[in-house]
Design an enzyme around this catalytic site. Structure first.
Site, PDB file in Angstrom:
ATOM      1  N   GLY A  64       0.366  -4.840   1.082  1.00 20.38           N
ATOM      2  CA  GLY A  64      -0.710  -4.650   0.060  1.00 20.38           C
ATOM      3  C   GLY A  64      -0.835  -5.125  -1.367  1.00 20.38           C
ATOM      4  O   GLY A  64      -2.151  -5.843  -1.824  1.00 20.38           O
ATOM      5  N   ALA A  67       0.735  -1.645   0.267  1.00 22.02           N
ATOM      6  CA  ALA A  67      -0.085  -0.397   0.241  1.00 22.02           C
ATOM      7  C   ALA A  67       1.216   1.002   0.020  1.00 22.02           C
ATOM      8  O   ALA A  67       2.382   1.061   0.732  1.00 22.02           O
ATOM      9  CB  ALA A  67      -0.615  -0.510   1.016  1.00 22.02           C
ATOM     10  N   GLU A  84       5.275  -5.391   6.889  1.00 25.89           N
ATOM     11  CA  GLU A  84       4.910  -4.471   7.675  1.00 25.89           C
ATOM     12  C   GLU A  84       5.102  -4.430   9.178  1.00 25.89           C
ATOM     13  O   GLU A  84       5.189  -2.938   9.361  1.00 25.89           O
ATOM     14  CB  GLU A  84       2.517  -4.535   7.465  1.00 25.89           C
ATOM     15  CG  GLU A  84       1.939  -3.760   6.790  1.00 25.89           C
ATOM     16  CD  GLU A  84       1.791  -5.168   5.807  1.00 25.89           C
ATOM     17  OE1 GLU A  84       2.581  -6.467   5.395  1.00 25.89           O
ATOM     18  OE2 GLU A  84       1.164  -5.128   4.674  1.00 25.89           O
ATOM     19  N   GLU A 110      -1.445  -9.461  -0.991  1.00 27.98           N
ATOM     20  CA  GLU A 110      -2.659  -8.888  -0.238  1.00 27.98           C
ATOM     21  C   GLU A 110      -3.661  -9.235  -1.908  1.00 27.98           C
ATOM     22  O   GLU A 110      -3.995 -10.194  -2.063  1.00 27.98           O
ATOM     23  CB  GLU A 110      -3.280  -8.451   0.424  1.00 27.98           C
ATOM     24  CG  GLU A 110      -2.921  -8.677   2.252  1.00 27.98           C
ATOM     25  CD  GLU A 110      -2.996  -7.111   2.475  1.00 27.98           C
ATOM     26  OE1 GLU A 110      -2.076  -6.086   2.594  1.00 27.98           O
ATOM     27  OE2 GLU A 110      -3.433  -7.497   4.096  1.00 27.98           O
TER      28      GLU A 110
HETATM   29  C1  HXC Z   1       5.159   4.192  -1.362  1.00 27.78           C
HETATM   30  C2  HXC Z   1       6.702   3.311  -1.908  1.00 27.78           C
HETATM   31  C3  HXC Z   1       6.302   1.987  -1.595  1.00 27.78           C
HETATM   32  C4  HXC Z   1       5.459   1.628  -1.277  1.00 27.78           C
HETATM   33  C5  HXC Z   1       8.329   1.806  -3.212  1.00 27.78           C
HETATM   34  N1  HXC Z   1       7.961   2.993  -3.165  1.00 27.78           N
HETATM   35  N2  HXC Z   1       7.655   0.946  -2.356  1.00 27.78           N
HETATM   36  N3  HXC Z   1       6.235   4.304  -1.660  1.00 27.78           N
HETATM   37  N4  HXC Z   1       5.091   3.578  -0.657  1.00 27.78           N
HETATM   38  N5  HXC Z   1       4.657   0.664  -0.596  1.00 27.78           N
HETATM   39  C6  HXC Z   1       8.480   4.190  -3.635  1.00 27.78           C
HETATM   40  C7  HXC Z   1      10.049   3.986  -2.736  1.00 27.78           C
HETATM   41  O1  HXC Z   1       9.572   5.590  -1.986  1.00 27.78           O
HETATM   42  C8  HXC Z   1      11.150   4.683  -3.653  1.00 27.78           C
HETATM   43  O2  HXC Z   1      10.390   6.399  -4.880  1.00 27.78           O
HETATM   44  C9  HXC Z   1      10.312   3.588  -5.349  1.00 27.78           C
HETATM   45  O3  HXC Z   1       9.004   3.457  -4.895  1.00 27.78           O
HETATM   46  C10 HXC Z   1      11.197   2.926  -5.667  1.00 27.78           C
HETATM   47  O4  HXC Z   1      11.625   2.260  -3.986  1.00 27.78           O
HETATM   48  P1  HXC Z   1      13.163   1.952  -3.432  1.00 27.78           P
HETATM   49  O5  HXC Z   1      12.706   2.105  -2.392  1.00 27.78           O
HETATM   50  O6  HXC Z   1      14.150   3.173  -4.270  1.00 27.78           O
HETATM   51  O7  HXC Z   1      13.754   0.921  -4.613  1.00 27.78           O
HETATM   52  P2  HXC Z   1      14.188  -0.106  -3.841  1.00 27.78           P
HETATM   53  O8  HXC Z   1      15.564   0.425  -3.309  1.00 27.78           O
HETATM   54  O9  HXC Z   1      14.735  -1.793  -5.128  1.00 27.78           O
HETATM   55  O10 HXC Z   1      13.555  -1.428  -2.926  1.00 27.78           O
HETATM   56  C11 HXC Z   1      12.468  -1.998  -3.171  1.00 27.78           C
HETATM   57  C12 HXC Z   1      11.823  -2.067  -1.729  1.00 27.78           C
HETATM   58  C13 HXC Z   1      11.401  -1.258  -1.131  1.00 27.78           C
HETATM   59  C14 HXC Z   1      11.959  -2.968  -0.977  1.00 27.78           C
HETATM   60  C15 HXC Z   1      10.506  -2.647  -2.427  1.00 27.78           C
HETATM   61  O11 HXC Z   1      10.521   0.089  -1.437  1.00 27.78           O
HETATM   62  C16 HXC Z   1      10.136  -0.766   0.099  1.00 27.78           C
HETATM   63  O12 HXC Z   1      10.404  -1.635   0.748  1.00 27.78           O
HETATM   64  N6  HXC Z   1       8.872  -0.621  -0.055  1.00 27.78           N
HETATM   65  C17 HXC Z   1       7.783  -0.433   0.413  1.00 27.78           C
HETATM   66  C18 HXC Z   1       7.749  -2.165   0.812  1.00 27.78           C
HETATM   67  C19 HXC Z   1       6.920  -1.772   2.126  1.00 27.78           C
HETATM   68  O13 HXC Z   1       7.127  -1.776   3.503  1.00 27.78           O
HETATM   69  N7  HXC Z   1       5.352  -2.718   1.818  1.00 27.78           N
HETATM   70  C20 HXC Z   1       4.385  -2.165   2.885  1.00 27.78           C
HETATM   71  C21 HXC Z   1       3.544  -1.667   3.398  1.00 27.78           C
HETATM   72  S1  HXC Z   1       2.954  -1.701   4.152  1.00 27.78           S
HETATM   73  P3  HXC Z   1      11.283   7.635  -4.697  1.00 27.78           P
HETATM   74  O14 HXC Z   1      10.441   8.873  -4.535  1.00 27.78           O
HETATM   75  O15 HXC Z   1      12.084   7.732  -3.389  1.00 27.78           O
HETATM   76  O16 HXC Z   1      12.085   7.225  -5.739  1.00 27.78           O
HETATM   77  C22 HXC Z   1       0.989  -2.308   3.435  1.00 27.78           C
HETATM   78  C23 HXC Z   1      -0.686  -2.145   4.897  1.00 27.78           C
HETATM   79  C24 HXC Z   1      -1.257  -2.447   3.942  1.00 27.78           C
HETATM   80  O17 HXC Z   1       0.874  -2.693   2.575  1.00 27.78           O
HETATM   81  C25 HXC Z   1      -2.574  -2.284   4.581  1.00 27.78           C
HETATM   82  C26 HXC Z   1      -4.049  -3.188   3.453  1.00 27.78           C
HETATM   83  C27 HXC Z   1      -4.047  -2.269   2.603  1.00 27.78           C
END
Ligand code: HXC
Length: 257
Positions: free
Chosen positions: A108, A65, A131, A111
């Protein structure tokens, strides 16, 4: 329709939905979920569409998400937003939904993948619930579905650690159907969709309903629904056609009624 966060097209009776926020690894904004829900509903009603394929891009199915969008939320805003209404409706689609996953499939995004009926994944796909590292937990069915798929002990290990699993591990736990070469994921998902597109539409539909119901109910309850759905198909023209074609040693022509 005029979508911002997804792209859609219909090809040979198959609707393809591509998540389209490549700059943020397809992070799922609320608007994106609304658009996916809307596309699902449109294609579910569209007679020419027999199955739906849902995919991201090679780097990411979806990295979760959208964190930027929710970081300032509080419990009351979330309750009033009622965003899970859209998520819940993703489970009400009657047509087959095939997911094609490449790259990151997190939070998400995982999911969303778990909403699909069948999942094909690239050998480089990574699945996980990170998460825990954000001080939250899954909210769109992650804890529930992972537990049903792999049992509570395995689910807790993945959910507590928050580390990604490989496509092989996902397959071992029954999360994905097939592992495919990265460049072939969408193609293979489309091929599978085309194969089932020829089958009797009402059978596809009631088999999906029965299987989904069975996953959540007792054997007894599941068999009751199965029986009703079995009877129901004998009211269809396709049942008469299918059995007649068999006795006449020819291919059936199904009409979906
Ligand atoms: C917002 C995100 C994002 C996310 C990545 N980006 N994931 N933005 N929400 N979930 C953005 C980064 O900020 C970055 O933007 C760009 O995408 C590229 O990501 P990087 O991190 O630079 O890429 P990389 O180094 O290759 O790492 C990939 C990754 C990492 C390991 C997937 O991006 C990551 O850990 N993302 C978050 C994963 C996460 O925590 N997901 C769960 C979210 S909570 P910029 O502007 O810096 O280029 C959730 C709850 C759901 O999903 C609830 C129900 C709806």
């Amino acid at each position: 329709a005029d979508f911002q966060s997804i792209k859609t097209k219909v090809e040979d009776g198959i609707a393809l939905i591509e998540l389209n926020r490549p700059d943020v690894l397809n992070a799922i904004s609320r608007g994106m979920v609304t658009e996916i829900r809307s596309a699902f509903e449109t294609f579910d009603k569209h007679d020419a569409v027999k199955a739906i394929v849902l995919t991201g891009n090679e780097k990411a199915f979806a990295a979760g998400a959208d964190i930027d969008e929710m970081m300032e939320d509080d419990a009351v805003t979330l309750e009033l937003l009622n965003q899970f209404k859209d998520w819940d409706q993703l489970h009400t689609i009657k047509k087959p939904v095939i997911g094609a996953v490449s790259g990151y499939c997190f939070g998400g995004g995982f999911e969303l993948a778990l909403c699909c009926d069948i999942l094909f994944a690239s050998e480089k796909a990574q699945f996980g619930f990170p998460e825990i590292k954000l001080g939250v937990m899954p909210g769109a069915g992650g804890t529930v579905k992972l537990t049903k798929l792999m049992g509570p002990k395995n689910a807790l290990e993945w959910l507590w650690l928050g580390e990604p699993m490989t496509a092989k591990e996902a397959q071992k736990h029954g999360i994905i159907n097939r592992i495919v070469a990265p460049e072939l994921v969408v193609e293979e998902a489309m091929k599978f969709a085309r194969t089932i597109a020829d089958k009797a539409p009402l059978s596809l539909r009631l088999i999906k309903e029965s299987v989904r119901y069975a996953a959540d109910h007792s054997v007894q309850d599941g068999m009751q629904l199965e029986r009703k759905n079995f009877y129901l198909l004998f009211s269809s023209e396709d049942q008469k056609e299918g059995m007649k074609a068999f006795t006449e040693k020819r291919y059936p022509h199904f009409k979906g009624k």
